[in-house]
Write a protein that holds these residues in place. Sequence first.
Motif, PDB file in Angstrom:
ATOM      1  N   VAL A 168       0.843  -1.199   0.000  1.00 16.03           N
ATOM      2  CA  VAL A 168       0.000   0.000   0.000  1.00 16.03           C
ATOM      3  C   VAL A 168       0.879   1.251   0.000  1.00 16.03           C
ATOM      4  O   VAL A 168       0.637   2.202  -0.751  1.00 16.03           O
ATOM      5  CB  VAL A 168      -0.950  -0.007   1.217  1.00 16.03           C
ATOM      6  N   ALA A 169       1.909   1.268   0.839  1.00 20.04           N
ATOM      7  CA  ALA A 169       2.803   2.428   0.902  1.00 20.04           C
ATOM      8  C   ALA A 169       3.513   2.664  -0.430  1.00 20.04           C
ATOM      9  O   ALA A 169       3.802   3.808  -0.801  1.00 20.04           O
ATOM     10  CB  ALA A 169       3.826   2.235   2.021  1.00 20.04           C
ATOM     11  N   ASP A 170       3.778   1.570  -1.155  1.00 26.01           N
ATOM     12  CA  ASP A 170       4.446   1.677  -2.460  1.00 26.01           C
ATOM     13  C   ASP A 170       3.466   1.960  -3.594  1.00 26.01           C
ATOM     14  O   ASP A 170       3.864   1.966  -4.769  1.00 26.01           O
ATOM     15  CB  ASP A 170       5.200   0.377  -2.771  1.00 26.01           C
ATOM     16  N   ASP A 171       2.187   2.150  -3.262  1.00 25.48           N
ATOM     17  CA  ASP A 171       1.140   2.454  -4.231  1.00 25.48           C
ATOM     18  C   ASP A 171       0.930   1.314  -5.233  1.00 25.48           C
ATOM     19  O   ASP A 171       0.478   1.532  -6.357  1.00 25.48           O
ATOM     20  CB  ASP A 171       1.462   3.751  -4.989  1.00 25.48           C
ATOM     21  N   LYS A 172       1.244   0.094  -4.802  1.00 24.37           N
ATOM     22  CA  LYS A 172       0.997  -1.066  -5.643  1.00 24.37           C
ATOM     23  C   LYS A 172      -0.320  -1.753  -5.290  1.00 24.37           C
ATOM     24  O   LYS A 172      -0.748  -2.681  -5.993  1.00 24.37           O
ATOM     25  CB  LYS A 172       2.154  -2.056  -5.512  1.00 24.37           C
ATOM     26  N   ASP A 195      -9.280  -1.781  -3.293  1.00 26.11           N
ATOM     27  CA  ASP A 195      -9.175  -2.625  -4.486  1.00 26.11           C
ATOM     28  C   ASP A 195     -10.024  -3.881  -4.322  1.00 26.11           C
ATOM     29  O   ASP A 195     -10.018  -4.523  -3.259  1.00 26.11           O
ATOM     30  CB  ASP A 195      -7.717  -3.047  -4.717  1.00 26.11           C
ATOM     31  N   GLN A 196     -10.732  -4.250  -5.377  1.00 27.28           N
ATOM     32  CA  GLN A 196     -11.495  -5.498  -5.363  1.00 27.28           C
ATOM     33  C   GLN A 196     -10.534  -6.675  -5.473  1.00 27.28           C
ATOM     34  O   GLN A 196      -9.578  -6.642  -6.253  1.00 27.28           O
ATOM     35  CB  GLN A 196     -12.469  -5.537  -6.543  1.00 27.28           C
ATOM     36  N   ILE A 197     -10.811  -7.733  -4.720  1.00 26.98           N
ATOM     37  CA  ILE A 197      -9.877  -8.854  -4.757  1.00 26.98           C
ATOM     38  C   ILE A 197      -9.961  -9.615  -6.073  1.00 26.98           C
ATOM     39  O   ILE A 197      -8.984 -10.239  -6.490  1.00 26.98           O
ATOM     40  CB  ILE A 197     -10.065  -9.797  -3.548  1.00 26.98           C
ATOM     41  N   LYS A 198     -11.082  -9.527  -6.781  1.00 21.85           N
ATOM     42  CA  LYS A 198     -11.178 -10.233  -8.060  1.00 21.85           C
ATOM     43  C   LYS A 198     -10.270  -9.611  -9.113  1.00 21.85           C
ATOM     44  O   LYS A 198      -9.969 -10.239 -10.127  1.00 21.85           O
ATOM     45  CB  LYS A 198     -12.627 -10.280  -8.544  1.00 21.85           C
ATOM     46  N   THR A 199      -9.799  -8.385  -8.865  1.00 17.74           N
ATOM     47  CA  THR A 199      -8.814  -7.769  -9.752  1.00 17.74           C
ATOM     48  C   THR A 199      -7.535  -8.602  -9.778  1.00 17.74           C
ATOM     49  O   THR A 199      -6.875  -8.720 -10.820  1.00 17.74           O
ATOM     50  CB  THR A 199      -8.487  -6.344  -9.280  1.00 17.74           C
ATOM     51  N   PHE A 200      -7.191  -9.180  -8.648  1.00 19.07           N
ATOM     52  CA  PHE A 200      -5.966  -9.965  -8.523  1.00 19.07           C
ATOM     53  C   PHE A 200      -6.225 -11.469  -8.578  1.00 19.07           C
ATOM     54  O   PHE A 200      -5.359 -12.229  -9.002  1.00 19.07           O
ATOM     55  CB  PHE A 200      -5.275  -9.618  -7.194  1.00 19.07           C
ATOM     56  N   VAL A 252      -9.766  -5.477  -0.401  1.00 22.60           N
ATOM     57  CA  VAL A 252      -8.614  -5.735   0.468  1.00 22.60           C
ATOM     58  C   VAL A 252      -8.931  -5.342   1.905  1.00 22.60           C
ATOM     59  O   VAL A 252      -8.555  -6.040   2.851  1.00 22.60           O
ATOM     60  CB  VAL A 252      -7.377  -4.981  -0.057  1.00 22.60           C
ATOM     61  N   ARG A 253      -9.643  -4.232   2.096  1.00 20.16           N
ATOM     62  CA  ARG A 253     -10.014  -3.811   3.448  1.00 20.16           C
ATOM     63  C   ARG A 253     -10.865  -4.872   4.145  1.00 20.16           C
ATOM     64  O   ARG A 253     -10.681  -5.143   5.333  1.00 20.16           O
ATOM     65  CB  ARG A 253     -10.769  -2.479   3.418  1.00 20.16           C
ATOM     66  N   HIS A 254     -11.782  -5.467   3.428  1.00 21.20           N
ATOM     67  CA  HIS A 254     -12.611  -6.510   4.034  1.00 21.20           C
ATOM     68  C   HIS A 254     -11.760  -7.689   4.493  1.00 21.20           C
ATOM     69  O   HIS A 254     -11.980  -8.252   5.570  1.00 21.20           O
ATOM     70  CB  HIS A 254     -13.665  -7.006   3.039  1.00 21.20           C
ATOM     71  N   LEU A 255     -10.784  -8.061   3.683  1.00 23.48           N
ATOM     72  CA  LEU A 255      -9.936  -9.188   4.047  1.00 23.48           C
ATOM     73  C   LEU A 255      -9.101  -8.889   5.280  1.00 23.48           C
ATOM     74  O   LEU A 255      -9.039  -9.689   6.220  1.00 23.48           O
ATOM     75  CB  LEU A 255      -9.009  -9.554   2.879  1.00 23.48           C
ATOM     76  N   ILE A 256      -8.455  -7.742   5.302  1.00 20.04           N
ATOM     77  CA  ILE A 256      -7.480  -7.443   6.357  1.00 20.04           C
ATOM     78  C   ILE A 256      -8.151  -7.097   7.685  1.00 20.04           C
ATOM     79  O   ILE A 256      -7.508  -7.097   8.740  1.00 20.04           O
ATOM     80  CB  ILE A 256      -6.508  -6.333   5.889  1.00 20.04           C
TER      81      ILE A 256
END
Length: 338
Positions: A74-78, A83-88, A99-103
């Motif tokens: 996140v800090a590296d803006d990557k 972000d939706q997890i289905k993107t990855f 990602v927020r839901h997961l973490i």
Amino acid sequence: MSYVKTVNAVRRLVNDGTVPGVSYAFIDGENVQAGRYGAEALVPGYEPLKPNQLYDVASLTKVVGTTNVILQLVADDKLHFDDQIKTFLPQWQDSRVTVRHLITHTSGVTGYIPHRDKLTATELTNALLQLHVGENFEKKMVYSDINFIFLGWIAEKITGEPIQKLIAERILRPLGMVASTFQPQDPSQCVPTEVSPTRGVIRGVVHDPKAFVLKERCGSAGLFSTLADLVTFERAMLAEKGVPITPEQVQSLLLDQTPLHHQWRSFGWALLPTQLPTPHRCIWHSGYTGTALVMDLKTKQGMVFLSNRVHPKAPNEAFLERRNAIINTYLAEKAEVK
């Protein structure tokens, strides 16, 4: 520096047979008080706890390792929390989960996988990605390894390296956690966990069934660490010096980061209220095998607690209430430390 009440509570936990033994440390700024008490093994024979032994820390892997890798990305803006997890992970179909839901364990991901522990890594991966989102989505914090397994896969998708390798390269080595590893070379240097009917005495190999199958691609468990290395980790976090995330990210751990902001969960860590010396929040996390980390970022104090409560038999539910009582004793007592 003294923690007489907390140490006595730890000793009672061992003396009454709730756990075989405990290694512990209390951190106050630059000062560390550490000790160990009891046994590391009861089966097949009694072995007293030895210094510098590796513990299977189970879900502490989530906060020592995976959380910090994600925060770095996140800090590296990557990566971004929205972000939706289905993107990855395109196999995943529900576009609501981020990602927020997961973490923060608010994804609501649920479902039953038949014969889960007998699947191959590929079969388990496919089965996990076919799970669905239930009624708890966003509304309730429901702790689940699946969230951090997905986060590990997302980190791998971005970097091209499996999560456990990323943790070793980005977190363990920079912090000087030289003993910590995902692949212990000498089982005798490891505190054993459960005596399993199928695996025998589990020693030097990860206890968690999903981590056992997924190996280096598991971000929810798998780390083995020592008391000294976890003290190193906590001291870096408390001092905000040498830590693998930014000082701003360290402070963000004190905020409720769930979508609804009232579920007492931050990025990876659980939030814990304390009234002393003034009302504020601490962060903490536990591991199934009988481990826990507690940190008060405001007062620069912390506790490392390592036991093997699943030895010789899991789940040992009686341990949980006793562990929570020890943490509460510590929180009250640390305010008295000068």
